[in-house]
Design an enzyme around this catalytic site. Structure first.
Site, mmCIF file in Angstrom:
data_model
loop_
_atom_site.group_PDB
_atom_site.id
_atom_site.type_symbol
_atom_site.label_atom_id
_atom_site.label_comp_id
_atom_site.label_asym_id
_atom_site.label_seq_id
_atom_site.Cartn_x
_atom_site.Cartn_y
_atom_site.Cartn_z
ATOM 1 N N TYR A 298 28.329 -63.690 -6.859
ATOM 2 C CA TYR A 298 29.099 -62.841 -6.936
ATOM 3 C C TYR A 298 30.214 -63.330 -7.289
ATOM 4 C CZ TYR A 298 31.801 -59.133 -4.286
ATOM 5 O OH TYR A 298 32.842 -58.041 -3.750
HETATM 6 N N1 LIG Z 1 33.638 -54.728 1.701
HETATM 7 C C1 LIG Z 1 34.506 -55.465 1.045
HETATM 8 O O1 LIG Z 1 34.807 -56.538 1.564
HETATM 9 C C2 LIG Z 1 34.718 -55.257 -0.583
HETATM 10 C C3 LIG Z 1 36.214 -56.126 -0.416
HETATM 11 C C4 LIG Z 1 36.546 -56.592 -2.028
HETATM 12 C C5 LIG Z 1 35.475 -55.529 -2.974
HETATM 13 N N2 LIG Z 1 34.971 -55.100 -2.933
HETATM 14 C C6 LIG Z 1 34.195 -54.318 -4.220
HETATM 15 O O2 LIG Z 1 33.999 -52.840 -3.728
HETATM 16 C C7 LIG Z 1 33.039 -52.490 -3.774
HETATM 17 C C8 LIG Z 1 32.034 -51.213 -3.119
HETATM 18 O O3 LIG Z 1 31.683 -52.251 -2.317
HETATM 19 P P1 LIG Z 1 31.467 -52.481 -0.954
HETATM 20 O O4 LIG Z 1 32.016 -52.655 0.160
HETATM 21 O O5 LIG Z 1 31.423 -50.579 -0.431
HETATM 22 O O6 LIG Z 1 29.931 -51.734 -0.796
HETATM 23 P P2 LIG Z 1 28.865 -51.034 0.088
HETATM 24 O O7 LIG Z 1 28.912 -50.988 1.287
HETATM 25 O O8 LIG Z 1 27.874 -51.966 0.292
HETATM 26 O O9 LIG Z 1 28.614 -49.700 -0.946
HETATM 27 C C9 LIG Z 1 27.676 -50.742 -2.652
HETATM 28 C C10 LIG Z 1 27.900 -49.093 -3.427
HETATM 29 O O10 LIG Z 1 27.398 -49.624 -4.727
HETATM 30 C C11 LIG Z 1 25.854 -49.292 -4.959
HETATM 31 N N3 LIG Z 1 24.287 -49.961 -4.893
HETATM 32 C C12 LIG Z 1 23.788 -51.070 -4.996
HETATM 33 N N4 LIG Z 1 23.222 -51.504 -6.007
HETATM 34 C C13 LIG Z 1 23.055 -50.533 -7.076
HETATM 35 C C14 LIG Z 1 22.431 -50.679 -7.976
HETATM 36 N N5 LIG Z 1 21.189 -51.252 -8.308
HETATM 37 N N6 LIG Z 1 22.416 -48.834 -8.282
HETATM 38 C C15 LIG Z 1 23.526 -48.165 -8.455
HETATM 39 N N7 LIG Z 1 24.437 -48.184 -7.376
HETATM 40 C C16 LIG Z 1 24.116 -49.186 -6.621
HETATM 41 C C17 LIG Z 1 25.520 -48.673 -3.785
HETATM 42 O O11 LIG Z 1 24.688 -47.880 -3.729
HETATM 43 P P3 LIG Z 1 22.987 -47.464 -3.349
HETATM 44 O O12 LIG Z 1 23.960 -47.010 -1.728
HETATM 45 O O13 LIG Z 1 22.116 -46.477 -3.705
HETATM 46 O O14 LIG Z 1 22.722 -48.717 -2.120
HETATM 47 C C18 LIG Z 1 26.318 -48.256 -2.932
HETATM 48 O O15 LIG Z 1 26.632 -47.111 -2.934
HETATM 49 C C19 LIG Z 1 32.163 -52.804 -4.813
HETATM 50 O O16 LIG Z 1 32.199 -54.191 -6.169
HETATM 51 C C20 LIG Z 1 32.095 -54.248 -3.950
HETATM 52 O O17 LIG Z 1 32.682 -55.412 -4.585
HETATM 53 C C21 LIG Z 1 33.739 -54.822 -1.974
#
Ligand SMILES: NC(=O)c1ccc[n+]([C@@H]2O[C@H](COP(=O)([O-])OP(=O)(O)OC[C@H]3O[C@@H](n4cnc5c(N)ncnc54)[C@H](OP(=O)(O)O)[C@@H]3O)[C@@H](O)[C@H]2O)c1
Length: 227
Positions: free
Chosen positions: A145
């Site tokens: 990641y």
């Molecule tokens: N949460 C944290 O602590 C955190 C911290 C720093 C950065 N981030 C970044 O913020 C962003 C969003 O993270 P989040 O925490 O909101 O994650 P999340 O709740 O797991 O949501 C992930 C999203 O990505 C989509 N996705 C995953 N695999 C996919 C695929 N193969 N094709 C199309 N869509 C796909 C999912 O869609 P589906 O509904 O189709 O699965 C979902 O909408 C990411 O880039 C993550 O690295 C998160």
């Protein structure tokens, strides 16, 4: 009559930070909601002002994205938000894990950008890349990641240098740990108690993104670290 509202595409808009970004942009932008589950995206679209609509694509297969970009047309803001985490040590990470993480987190972002750059150049648009603290500082148990996020930052910086002459703005956002499914699942896997109040709210990250997008056209927020 042409639509005066700008258009944004947010990948991974079905939940978490992406859904919050879609909500934050919807008052001013028509939003294409990226994700794999059409029904949940349709439900979100009904909830948003403007002409929000689902954009259903599996980003695990970058070579297949082209067919889905054909009907996008004009685009002003592209938010690369979708990502997968797959925590674990490098000792345990198989070639399939590296491939899955890089396909969604980097290769699809690169391909989607390439396909949509002509539209973005035309409208002097904006590419926002949702990176992470892990794209700046390495912790154990998330090597693939973090590597994908470091690479995404390099991609963003190269894009910024190349597209500035065309008037395309590029912003990297590095949120700290945020209360979403991604964190909840990581805590479950590690057998740790999950306390939402110990995390950033997705809406707070989305507010920073919306501010960067709404900055005056001569000002580019090149990067933002959110803690
Ligand atoms: N949460 C944290 O602590 C955190 C911290 C720093 C950065 N981030 C970044 O913020 C962003 C969003 O993270 P989040 O925490 O909101 O994650 P999340 O709740 O797991 O949501 C992930 C999203 O990505 C989509 N996705 C995953 N695999 C996919 C695929 N193969 N094709 C199309 N869509 C796909 C999912 O869609 P589906 O509904 O189709 O699965 C979902 O909408 C990411 O880039 C993550 O690295 C998160």
């Amino acid at each position: 009559m042409t639509d005066p509202r700008p258009r944004a595409l947010v990948t991974g808009a079905s939940r978490g930070i992406g859904a919050a970004i879609a909500r934050a942009l919807a008052p001013t932008h028509d939003v294409l909601l990226g994700g794999r589950d059409a029904r949940s995206l349709e439900a979100l679209a009904r909830d948003l002002p403007g002409k929000a609509r689902p954009w259903v694509v599996d980003l695990a297969h970058p070579g297949k994205i082209a067919g889905a970009t054909a009907d996008i047309g004009r685009l002003d803001v592209l938010v690369h938000n979708a990502a997968v985490a797959e925590p674990g040590t490098i000792a345990d990470a198989s070639p399939e894990v590296w491939q899955r993480v890089f396909a969604v987190n980097l290769f699809s972002a690169a391909e989607l950008t390439r396909l949509l750059l002509p539209s973005l150049r035309q409208g002097r648009g904006h590419v926002v890349l949702i990176n992470a603290g892990s794209g700046l500082r390495i912790k154990s148990n998330r090597g693939p990641y973090a590597a994908s996020k470091y690479a995404l930052r390099a991609f963003a910086d190269a894009l910024q240098a190349e597209e500035k002459p065309y008037g395309v703005r590029v912003t990297s956002i590095h949120p700290g740990p945020t209360d979403t499914d991604l964190q909840r699942k990581a805590a479950e896997r590690a057998g740790q108690e999950y306390r939402p109040d110990q995390f950033l709210r997705p809406e707070s990250v989305a507010a920073v993104v919306a501010n960067a997008v709404r900055a005056p056209a001569d000002a580019t927020v090149t990067d933002a670290v959110i803690d």
